[in-house]
Write a protein that holds these residues in place. Structure first.
Motif, PDB file in Angstrom:
ATOM      1  N   MET A   1     -18.047 -43.745 -11.972  1.00 26.18           N
ATOM      2  CA  MET A   1     -18.675 -44.006 -10.118  1.00 26.18           C
ATOM      3  C   MET A   1     -20.072 -44.995 -10.378  1.00 26.18           C
ATOM      4  N   SER A   2     -20.322 -45.668  -9.493  1.00 25.70           N
ATOM      5  CA  SER A   2     -21.847 -46.488 -10.124  1.00 25.70           C
ATOM      6  C   SER A   2     -22.562 -45.658  -9.408  1.00 25.70           C
ATOM      7  N   ASP A   3     -23.686 -44.783  -9.555  1.00 31.48           N
ATOM      8  CA  ASP A   3     -25.126 -44.168  -9.125  1.00 31.48           C
ATOM      9  C   ASP A   3     -25.589 -45.081  -7.829  1.00 31.48           C
ATOM     10  N   PRO A   4     -25.705 -45.202  -6.658  1.00 31.60           N
ATOM     11  CA  PRO A   4     -25.736 -45.579  -5.490  1.00 31.60           C
ATOM     12  C   PRO A   4     -27.499 -45.237  -5.322  1.00 31.60           C
ATOM     13  N   ARG A   5     -28.329 -44.958  -6.663  1.00 31.54           N
ATOM     14  CA  ARG A   5     -29.567 -44.868  -6.448  1.00 31.54           C
ATOM     15  C   ARG A   5     -29.960 -46.014  -7.080  1.00 31.54           C
ATOM     16  N   LYS A   6     -28.768 -46.349  -8.234  1.00 29.73           N
ATOM     17  CA  LYS A   6     -29.293 -47.496  -8.951  1.00 29.73           C
ATOM     18  C   LYS A   6     -28.022 -48.441  -9.280  1.00 29.73           C
ATOM     19  N   PRO A   7     -28.160 -49.142  -8.291  1.00 26.79           N
ATOM     20  CA  PRO A   7     -27.784 -50.321  -7.382  1.00 26.79           C
ATOM     21  C   PRO A   7     -27.076 -51.780  -8.459  1.00 26.79           C
ATOM     22  N   ILE A   8     -25.895 -51.933  -8.455  1.00 23.72           N
ATOM     23  CA  ILE A   8     -25.885 -52.886  -9.067  1.00 23.72           C
ATOM     24  C   ILE A   8     -25.375 -54.214  -8.514  1.00 23.72           C
ATOM     25  N   VAL A   9     -25.856 -55.027  -8.705  1.00 19.37           N
ATOM     26  CA  VAL A   9     -25.860 -56.289  -7.718  1.00 19.37           C
ATOM     27  C   VAL A   9     -24.973 -57.096  -8.913  1.00 19.37           C
ATOM     28  N   ALA A  10     -23.320 -57.368  -9.018  1.00 24.00           N
ATOM     29  CA  ALA A  10     -23.110 -58.208  -9.557  1.00 24.00           C
ATOM     30  C   ALA A  10     -23.155 -59.834  -9.494  1.00 24.00           C
ATOM     31  N   ILE A  11     -23.499 -60.884 -10.338  1.00 27.10           N
ATOM     32  CA  ILE A  11     -22.921 -62.560  -9.725  1.00 27.10           C
ATOM     33  C   ILE A  11     -22.783 -63.126 -10.822  1.00 27.10           C
ATOM     34  N   ASP A  12     -21.203 -63.927 -10.413  1.00 21.23           N
ATOM     35  CA  ASP A  12     -20.859 -64.047 -11.266  1.00 21.23           C
ATOM     36  C   ASP A  12     -20.789 -65.684 -10.784  1.00 21.23           C
ATOM     37  N   GLY A  13     -20.105 -66.344 -12.027  1.00 20.98           N
ATOM     38  CA  GLY A  13     -19.877 -67.841 -11.392  1.00 20.98           C
ATOM     39  C   GLY A  13     -20.130 -68.942 -12.723  1.00 20.98           C
ATOM     40  N   PRO A  14     -19.281 -70.585 -12.096  1.00 24.12           N
ATOM     41  CA  PRO A  14     -19.516 -71.045 -13.843  1.00 24.12           C
ATOM     42  C   PRO A  14     -20.834 -71.789 -14.243  1.00 24.12           C
ATOM     43  N   ALA A  15     -20.990 -72.740 -15.402  1.00 28.69           N
ATOM     44  CA  ALA A  15     -22.760 -73.243 -15.521  1.00 28.69           C
ATOM     45  C   ALA A  15     -22.953 -74.158 -14.078  1.00 28.69           C
ATOM     46  N   GLY A  16     -24.611 -74.366 -13.926  1.00 25.53           N
ATOM     47  CA  GLY A  16     -24.677 -74.857 -12.770  1.00 25.53           C
ATOM     48  C   GLY A  16     -24.646 -74.768 -11.937  1.00 25.53           C
ATOM     49  N   ALA A  17     -24.260 -73.537 -11.335  1.00 25.02           N
ATOM     50  CA  ALA A  17     -24.262 -72.952  -9.830  1.00 25.02           C
ATOM     51  C   ALA A  17     -25.622 -72.797  -9.762  1.00 25.02           C
ATOM     52  N   GLY A  18     -26.403 -72.407 -10.193  1.00 19.95           N
ATOM     53  CA  GLY A  18     -27.299 -71.898  -9.155  1.00 19.95           C
ATOM     54  C   GLY A  18     -27.282 -69.862  -9.918  1.00 19.95           C
ATOM     55  N   LYS A  19     -27.131 -69.598 -10.703  1.00 18.05           N
ATOM     56  CA  LYS A  19     -26.927 -67.975 -10.875  1.00 18.05           C
ATOM     57  C   LYS A  19     -28.505 -67.381 -11.497  1.00 18.05           C
ATOM     58  N   SER A  20     -28.596 -68.391 -12.152  1.00 17.48           N
ATOM     59  CA  SER A  20     -30.096 -67.897 -13.222  1.00 17.48           C
ATOM     60  C   SER A  20     -31.330 -67.582 -11.789  1.00 17.48           C
ATOM     61  N   THR A  21     -31.528 -68.674 -11.387  1.00 13.67           N
ATOM     62  CA  THR A  21     -32.514 -68.857 -10.503  1.00 13.67           C
ATOM     63  C   THR A  21     -31.975 -67.618  -9.103  1.00 13.67           C
ATOM     64  N   VAL A  22     -31.074 -67.945  -8.824  1.00 13.82           N
ATOM     65  CA  VAL A  22     -30.886 -66.668  -7.296  1.00 13.82           C
ATOM     66  C   VAL A  22     -30.823 -65.437  -8.172  1.00 13.82           C
ATOM     67  N   ALA A  23     -29.797 -65.736  -9.202  1.00 15.24           N
ATOM     68  CA  ALA A  23     -30.028 -63.852  -9.701  1.00 15.24           C
ATOM     69  C   ALA A  23     -32.073 -63.286  -9.961  1.00 15.24           C
ATOM     70  N   ARG A  24     -31.942 -64.055 -10.215  1.00 17.32           N
ATOM     71  CA  ARG A  24     -33.839 -63.255 -10.195  1.00 17.32           C
ATOM     72  C   ARG A  24     -34.702 -63.375  -9.526  1.00 17.32           C
ATOM     73  N   GLU A  25     -34.340 -63.980  -8.555  1.00 14.62           N
ATOM     74  CA  GLU A  25     -35.159 -64.359  -6.772  1.00 14.62           C
ATOM     75  C   GLU A  25     -34.533 -62.606  -6.343  1.00 14.62           C
ATOM     76  N   VAL A  26     -33.264 -62.792  -6.030  1.00 14.26           N
ATOM     77  CA  VAL A  26     -32.979 -61.458  -5.930  1.00 14.26           C
ATOM     78  C   VAL A  26     -33.153 -60.443  -6.592  1.00 14.26           C
ATOM     79  N   ALA A  27     -33.217 -60.341  -7.692  1.00 14.11           N
ATOM     80  CA  ALA A  27     -34.343 -59.262  -8.104  1.00 14.11           C
ATOM     81  C   ALA A  27     -35.079 -58.598  -8.236  1.00 14.11           C
ATOM     82  N   ARG A  28     -35.877 -59.763  -7.859  1.00 16.45           N
ATOM     83  CA  ARG A  28     -37.654 -59.370  -7.303  1.00 16.45           C
ATOM     84  C   ARG A  28     -37.184 -59.017  -5.865  1.00 16.45           C
ATOM     85  N   ARG A  29     -36.679 -59.774  -5.056  1.00 21.66           N
ATOM     86  CA  ARG A  29     -37.045 -58.849  -3.710  1.00 21.66           C
ATOM     87  C   ARG A  29     -36.501 -57.745  -3.575  1.00 21.66           C
ATOM     88  N   LEU A  30     -35.104 -57.459  -4.765  1.00 20.42           N
ATOM     89  CA  LEU A  30     -34.826 -56.032  -4.240  1.00 20.42           C
ATOM     90  C   LEU A  30     -35.305 -55.135  -5.724  1.00 20.42           C
TER      91      LEU A  30
END
Ligand code: DC
Length: 226
Positions: A1-30
């Motif tokens: 079971m994952s630890d709720p104090r250490k949340p995991i946000v999983a972002i999957d998808g194909p190349a070029g869907a914008g994952k890196s830019t989005v994931a980086r910013e989501v990480a910063r905000r959270l």
């Protein structure tokens, strides 16, 4: 079971869907670490090419992935991967390494070694982790799972802009071919193929700005907060 104090946000998808830019910013905000698992597959491909290892030699590649030390360091919004202490940087983004990463990532022994490292990295403090199989295999119990898509035309356009911004030459037709070939290989492989987890939220990013996509994911993460 994952630890709720250490949340995991999983972002999957194909190349070029914008994952890196989005994931980086989501990480910063959270306020969570950002982990790019594609960089880990690229690092193994890069090292294999440098060492002259045949990319069809599954046994050698599995050995390499098991015994290579991969670490992320540097600014939290743009961490760099270090391969046995060396930083390959932009070399990981070359077309040769991109195609190689797609090949080595189909090798079960490579996936086993890297999946284990990704689980260890992610569990330390929670994270926003991007890849192809994070919601399905690496963290099937992730708090938030997102699958980002975009049309092939849009994805080629974004990759082209990215390359042009870095002053790298690119041929749009070749880029389109390479993108489709990589998609096919990533989605059709036997082990951990790229696909949305059954409970993933699908976001088609065509026509959406990066801040709009980020806002949706951050809202989703906050809604599911413990
Ligand atoms: O996200 P990227 O383009 O940097 O990924 C490089 C390659 O690694 C890509 O062909 C798919 C593969 N990959 C994977 O199989 N599983 C992951 N979790 C991440 C990437």
């Amino acid at each position: 079971m994952s630890d709720p104090r250490k949340p995991i946000v999983a972002i999957d998808g194909p190349a070029g869907a914008g994952k890196s830019t989005v994931a980086r910013e989501v990480a910063r905000r959270l306020g969570l670490p950002y982990i790019d698992t594609g960089a880990m597959y690229r690092a193994i491909a890069w090292l294999a090419i440098r060492c002259g290892i045949d990319l069809d030699d599954a046994k050698e590649l599995a050995w390499l992935a098991t015994y290579t030390n991969l670490e992320f360091a540097g600014p939290p919004d743009k961490p760099q991967i270090y391969v046995n202490g060396y930083m390959p940087g932009e070399e990981l983004r070359s077309p040769e390494v991109s195609q190689g990463a797609s090949k080595v990532s189909a090798v079960p022994g490579v996936r086993k070694a890297l999946t284990r490292q990704q689980q260890q990295l992610g569990r330390q403090r929670g994270c926003v982790m991007e890849g192809r199989d994070i919601g399905t295999v690496v963290f099937p119990d992730a708090k938030v799972k997102v699958f980002l898509t975009a049309s092939p035309e849009e994805r080629v356009k974004r990759r082209r802009e990215e390359m042009e911004a870095k002053g790298q030459p690119c041929n749009p037709e070749e880029l389109h071919q390479q993108l489709l070939e990589r998609d096919r290989r990533d989605a059709e492989r036997d082990v951990a193929p790229m696909k949305p987890a059954p409970n993933a939220v699908l976001i088609d990013t065509d026509g959406l700005s990066i801040p709009q996509v980020v806002d949706r994911i951050v809202a989703l993460a906050r809604r599911t907060a413990p």
